[in-house]
Design a protein around this motif. Structure first.
Motif, PDB file in Angstrom:
ATOM      1  N   GLY A  43       0.793  -1.219   0.000  1.00  0.00           N
ATOM      2  CA  GLY A  43       0.000   0.000   0.000  1.00  0.00           C
ATOM      3  C   GLY A  43       0.824   1.267   0.000  1.00  0.00           C
ATOM      4  O   GLY A  43       0.277   2.369   0.132  1.00  0.00           O
ATOM      5  N   VAL A  44       2.134   1.118  -0.172  1.00  0.00           N
ATOM      6  CA  VAL A  44       2.998   2.299  -0.292  1.00  0.00           C
ATOM      7  C   VAL A  44       2.641   3.059  -1.561  1.00  0.00           C
ATOM      8  O   VAL A  44       2.637   4.297  -1.593  1.00  0.00           O
ATOM      9  CB  VAL A  44       4.487   1.871  -0.318  1.00  0.00           C
ATOM     10  CG1 VAL A  44       5.390   3.040  -0.695  1.00  0.00           C
ATOM     11  CG2 VAL A  44       4.880   1.303   1.042  1.00  0.00           C
ATOM     12  N   TYR A  45       2.338   2.300  -2.629  1.00  0.00           N
ATOM     13  CA  TYR A  45       1.878   2.884  -3.885  1.00  0.00           C
ATOM     14  C   TYR A  45       0.429   2.461  -4.104  1.00  0.00           C
ATOM     15  O   TYR A  45       0.054   1.311  -3.825  1.00  0.00           O
ATOM     16  CB  TYR A  45       2.734   2.415  -5.057  1.00  0.00           C
ATOM     17  CG  TYR A  45       4.216   2.558  -4.848  1.00  0.00           C
ATOM     18  CD1 TYR A  45       4.801   3.797  -4.631  1.00  0.00           C
ATOM     19  CD2 TYR A  45       5.049   1.432  -4.862  1.00  0.00           C
ATOM     20  CE1 TYR A  45       6.164   3.925  -4.437  1.00  0.00           C
ATOM     21  CE2 TYR A  45       6.421   1.559  -4.674  1.00  0.00           C
ATOM     22  CZ  TYR A  45       6.962   2.799  -4.453  1.00  0.00           C
ATOM     23  OH  TYR A  45       8.315   2.922  -4.250  1.00  0.00           O
ATOM     24  N   ASN A  46      -0.386   3.351  -4.623  1.00  0.00           N
ATOM     25  CA  ASN A  46      -1.787   3.044  -4.885  1.00  0.00           C
ATOM     26  C   ASN A  46      -1.970   2.132  -6.089  1.00  0.00           C
ATOM     27  O   ASN A  46      -2.988   1.450  -6.210  1.00  0.00           O
ATOM     28  CB  ASN A  46      -2.579   4.335  -5.119  1.00  0.00           C
ATOM     29  CG  ASN A  46      -2.582   5.242  -3.902  1.00  0.00           C
ATOM     30  OD1 ASN A  46      -2.593   4.761  -2.779  1.00  0.00           O
ATOM     31  ND2 ASN A  46      -2.543   6.549  -4.121  1.00  0.00           N
ATOM     32  N   SER A  47      -0.980   2.154  -6.985  1.00  0.00           N
ATOM     33  CA  SER A  47      -1.093   1.408  -8.235  1.00  0.00           C
ATOM     34  C   SER A  47       0.271   1.352  -8.897  1.00  0.00           C
ATOM     35  O   SER A  47       1.231   1.995  -8.445  1.00  0.00           O
ATOM     36  CB  SER A  47      -2.083   2.104  -9.176  1.00  0.00           C
ATOM     37  OG  SER A  47      -1.606   3.415  -9.494  1.00  0.00           O
ATOM     38  N   ALA A  48       0.351   0.603  -9.999  1.00  0.00           N
ATOM     39  CA  ALA A  48       1.587   0.586 -10.786  1.00  0.00           C
ATOM     40  C   ALA A  48       1.884   1.976 -11.327  1.00  0.00           C
ATOM     41  O   ALA A  48       3.045   2.408 -11.378  1.00  0.00           O
ATOM     42  CB  ALA A  48       1.469  -0.420 -11.926  1.00  0.00           C
ATOM     43  N   GLU A  49       0.827   2.701 -11.733  1.00  0.00           N
ATOM     44  CA  GLU A  49       1.003   4.053 -12.251  1.00  0.00           C
ATOM     45  C   GLU A  49       1.584   4.972 -11.178  1.00  0.00           C
ATOM     46  O   GLU A  49       2.460   5.804 -11.454  1.00  0.00           O
ATOM     47  CB  GLU A  49      -0.346   4.598 -12.737  1.00  0.00           C
ATOM     48  CG  GLU A  49      -0.856   3.968 -14.027  1.00  0.00           C
ATOM     49  CD  GLU A  49      -1.445   2.583 -13.841  1.00  0.00           C
ATOM     50  OE1 GLU A  49      -1.694   1.915 -14.864  1.00  0.00           O
ATOM     51  OE2 GLU A  49      -1.626   2.148 -12.678  1.00  0.00           O
ATOM     52  N   ASP A  50       1.104   4.817  -9.950  1.00  0.00           N
ATOM     53  CA  ASP A  50       1.603   5.629  -8.836  1.00  0.00           C
ATOM     54  C   ASP A  50       3.065   5.306  -8.554  1.00  0.00           C
ATOM     55  O   ASP A  50       3.874   6.199  -8.282  1.00  0.00           O
ATOM     56  CB  ASP A  50       0.745   5.366  -7.592  1.00  0.00           C
ATOM     57  CG  ASP A  50       1.117   6.258  -6.419  1.00  0.00           C
ATOM     58  OD1 ASP A  50       1.402   7.457  -6.648  1.00  0.00           O
ATOM     59  OD2 ASP A  50       1.142   5.766  -5.275  1.00  0.00           O
ATOM     60  N   ALA A  51       3.418   4.015  -8.651  1.00  0.00           N
ATOM     61  CA  ALA A  51       4.801   3.597  -8.392  1.00  0.00           C
ATOM     62  C   ALA A  51       5.772   4.222  -9.394  1.00  0.00           C
ATOM     63  O   ALA A  51       6.803   4.779  -9.009  1.00  0.00           O
ATOM     64  CB  ALA A  51       4.899   2.075  -8.429  1.00  0.00           C
ATOM     65  N   VAL A  52       5.443   4.145 -10.692  1.00  0.00           N
ATOM     66  CA  VAL A  52       6.380   4.679 -11.693  1.00  0.00           C
ATOM     67  C   VAL A  52       6.382   6.205 -11.695  1.00  0.00           C
ATOM     68  O   VAL A  52       7.347   6.833 -12.145  1.00  0.00           O
ATOM     69  CB  VAL A  52       6.066   4.136 -13.108  1.00  0.00           C
ATOM     70  CG1 VAL A  52       6.165   2.620 -13.137  1.00  0.00           C
ATOM     71  CG2 VAL A  52       4.697   4.581 -13.591  1.00  0.00           C
ATOM     72  N   LYS A  53       5.329   6.806 -11.172  1.00  0.00           N
ATOM     73  CA  LYS A  53       5.304   8.265 -11.043  1.00  0.00           C
ATOM     74  C   LYS A  53       6.260   8.728  -9.948  1.00  0.00           C
ATOM     75  O   LYS A  53       6.891   9.790 -10.054  1.00  0.00           O
ATOM     76  CB  LYS A  53       3.875   8.736 -10.726  1.00  0.00           C
ATOM     77  CG  LYS A  53       3.712  10.240 -10.634  1.00  0.00           C
ATOM     78  CD  LYS A  53       2.264  10.609 -10.353  1.00  0.00           C
ATOM     79  CE  LYS A  53       2.094  12.121 -10.218  1.00  0.00           C
ATOM     80  NZ  LYS A  53       0.674  12.485  -9.932  1.00  0.00           N
ATOM     81  N   LYS A  54       6.406   7.902  -8.905  1.00  0.00           N
ATOM     82  CA  LYS A  54       7.253   8.270  -7.773  1.00  0.00           C
ATOM     83  C   LYS A  54       8.704   7.799  -7.932  1.00  0.00           C
ATOM     84  O   LYS A  54       9.616   8.408  -7.383  1.00  0.00           O
ATOM     85  CB  LYS A  54       6.659   7.709  -6.482  1.00  0.00           C
ATOM     86  CG  LYS A  54       5.355   8.394  -6.087  1.00  0.00           C
ATOM     87  CD  LYS A  54       4.718   7.765  -4.865  1.00  0.00           C
ATOM     88  CE  LYS A  54       3.440   8.501  -4.478  1.00  0.00           C
ATOM     89  NZ  LYS A  54       2.717   7.839  -3.363  1.00  0.00           N
ATOM     90  N   VAL A  55       8.907   6.712  -8.645  1.00  0.00           N
ATOM     91  CA  VAL A  55      10.266   6.188  -8.857  1.00  0.00           C
ATOM     92  C   VAL A  55      10.697   6.603 -10.262  1.00  0.00           C
ATOM     93  O   VAL A  55      10.386   5.942 -11.246  1.00  0.00           O
ATOM     94  CB  VAL A  55      10.312   4.658  -8.695  1.00  0.00           C
ATOM     95  CG1 VAL A  55      11.732   4.144  -8.908  1.00  0.00           C
ATOM     96  CG2 VAL A  55       9.798   4.261  -7.314  1.00  0.00           C
TER      97      VAL A  55
END
Length: 508
Positions: free
Chosen positions: A443-455
């Motif tokens: 739950g650190v990232y809401n989604s795969a899209e959220d993950a690649v937006k932050k990393v």
């Protein structure tokens, strides 16, 4: 704020990476893989020693971050398998993915129907497929096969050691050639044909889904408290693709190392039997329930390493600088990149590498430019076939690996394919992608899209030059595409003669 832990169980090294939520590394550790090489090209490893190496990496990283909380562990691995008894001990060493002993078993699947296998699993039967390894044990060591109570992929094995729960990710399960792409479960039809009981297989789950939590039994060994969550990861290059930011259908990754993989994301499996001879792998991806097609150039950067090693006297940068000063087409010198056989576009173990068009005027720079152009032509052939099979136009290609460090090589890729190329420097991409999957699960990232937006990592864009692309296409159609068929008889014959000479030497 805690940290995410990514594990990369590679063929050469085992690695652990702790990172914050933006992908910045906090601590890393590495241990060498312990492969035993046997006669006849066989290679294997001890699963227990592998686990001990991975556990040591986890402990080193955790001890470097005292007092900090690990929010989750994700695991990226190669496509190998472990065969365990009722006590969780290996009944046979792990047969490495590049081991050739199962070649005859792979070929025997033609009796079942290779087109049907491809339609179900997305894999054209080959010795890398995990099911051929358990079939080999069943055939040659039936007494050991009778003891197997759990057939599990490397990613699942490591998480099993951590949690005591036998689950494996869809992505890793695909590499067995026993996984149904559409139902995302084990194929009863394939298992029945192989004579493998389904109850010995680990439960397949979505990448990023919770496997379980670490147990008290391993707490001291890994330096993390019991209860640390462990999430399903995936195959190393698929996790690396995710870390690069590729999550949407139509996107492509080009990863160049010793070999070269081209990974194309799609909504549906691209496993129509009419394309089976092209030998693309089409399996489940690690995010958004997508699939991917993968093509491979077995010898890529490895050819440059071979050239640099055997024709000593210059560094990689010096060789590429010389190549950049030679004209398009390398003064007629051309290279066929099948130094370790041909896989994608039609499997051919007898294919050989070749330099053609050599004269006394050919320079070292011409040779190097011919290598780079030849690899890019092969890449273009794969890209063109991917677009034809998927009926999708590729707008851009993300490039990672050693080639991404060379502006000249990147521009060649763009000029020859006619497609925009974006290079990214993503450190320890496989381990990072596994950590990001753990982040989604936690739950650190809401989604795969959220993950690649932050990393996020810096990228450099190479636009294709239209004039150079047109000239390269002329060379491609009139020369490059004629090389392989022209040498087919020669390569088949020389392979047969070499085999005869080896047999003759053995008799002597």
């Amino acid at each position: 704020m805690g940290y995410l832990l990514g594990i990369d169980v590679g063929s050469t090294n085992y690695k652990a990476v702790a990172c914050d939520y933006n992908g910045h590394f906090l601590a890393t550790a590495k241990r060498p893989a312990d492969t035993t090489y046997l006669e006849h090209g066989w290679a294997q490893l001890d699963p227990q020693k592998m686990w001990e190496g991975v556990a040591a990496c986890i402990k080193e990283v955790s001890q470097a971050l005292p007092g900090q909380i690990c929010d989750g562990i994700g695991i990226a691995t190669n496509g190998e398998d472990m065969f365990l008894d009722a006590n969780g001990k290996a009944v046979h060493p792990t047969i490495r993915w590049f081991d050739t002993r199962t070649d005859k078993i792979a070929k025997a699947w033609k009796n079942f129907g290779v087109e049907q296998v491809y339609k179900i699993t997305g894999i054209n039967p080959n010795p890398v497929a995990g099911i051929t390894r358990i079939q080999w044990i069943k055939k040659h060591h039936p007494e050991l096969f009778a003891k197997i109570r759990c057939w599990i992929q490397t990613q699942g094995f490591v998480s099993l050691k951590l949690t005591g729960i036998a689950r494996t990710s869809w992505n890793n399960a695909c590499r067995t050639m026993a996984f149904d792409l559409r139902t995302r479960n084990w194929s009863k039809e394939i298992l029945e044909e192989a004579g493998i009981p389904e109850d010995i297989l680990a439960e397949p789950i979505r990448p990023g889904e919770l496997v379980g939590t670490t147990t008290e039994d391993v707490a001291d060994m890994i330096g993390l408290p019991a209860g640390t969550p462990v999430y399903a990861g995936g195959i190393d290059y698929a996790c690396g693709t995710f870390a690069t930011g590729i999550i949407k259908s139509g996107q492509m990754l080009d990863s160049t190392g010793t070999s070269e993989q081209l990974v194309f994301i799609s909504d549906e499996p691209q496993s129509s039997p009419k394309y089976i001879n092209k030998n693309f792998t089409s399996v489940s991806y690690v995010v958004n329930d997508k699939y991917y097609m993968m093509g491979q150039i077995i010898s890529s950067g490895g050819i440059l390493e071979w050239f640099k090693r055997e024709f000593k006297g210059a560094s990689f940068d010096e060789l590429v600088a010389e190549a950049s000063k030679r004209p398009i087409g390398a003064n007629g010198c051309m290279m066929l990149p099948y130094f370790s056989g041909r896989y994608t576009l039609g499997s051919d173990a007898a294919a050989r590498g070749a330099f053609l068009g050599i004269t006394t005027a050919t320079t070292r720079g011409d040779f190097v430019r011919a290598i780079l152009e030849g690899l890019c032509f092969e890449m273009y052939s794969i890209v063109r076939n991917v677009q034809r099979i998927s009926d999708k136009e590729i707008q851009s290609i993300y490039a990672i690996g050693g080639a991404a460090k060379s502006d000249f090589w990147m521009q060649l890729k763009a000029d020859i394919t006619g497609i925009r190329v974006k290079s990214k420097s993503v450190p320890e991409a496989a381990a990072l992608g596994a950590a990001m999957l753990a982040g989604i699960g936690a739950g650190v990232y809401n989604s795969a899209e959220d993950a690649v937006k932050k990393v996020v990592f810096p990228e450099k864009v190479y636009e294709p030059n239209k004039k150079r692309h047109k000239k390269y296409m002329d060379i491609y159609e009139r020369l490059n595409q004629q090389m392989y068929p022209a040498l087919k008889y020669f390569n088949d014959t020389v392979t047969e003669m070499q085999s005869s000479l080896i047999e003759w030497d053995d008799e002597e």
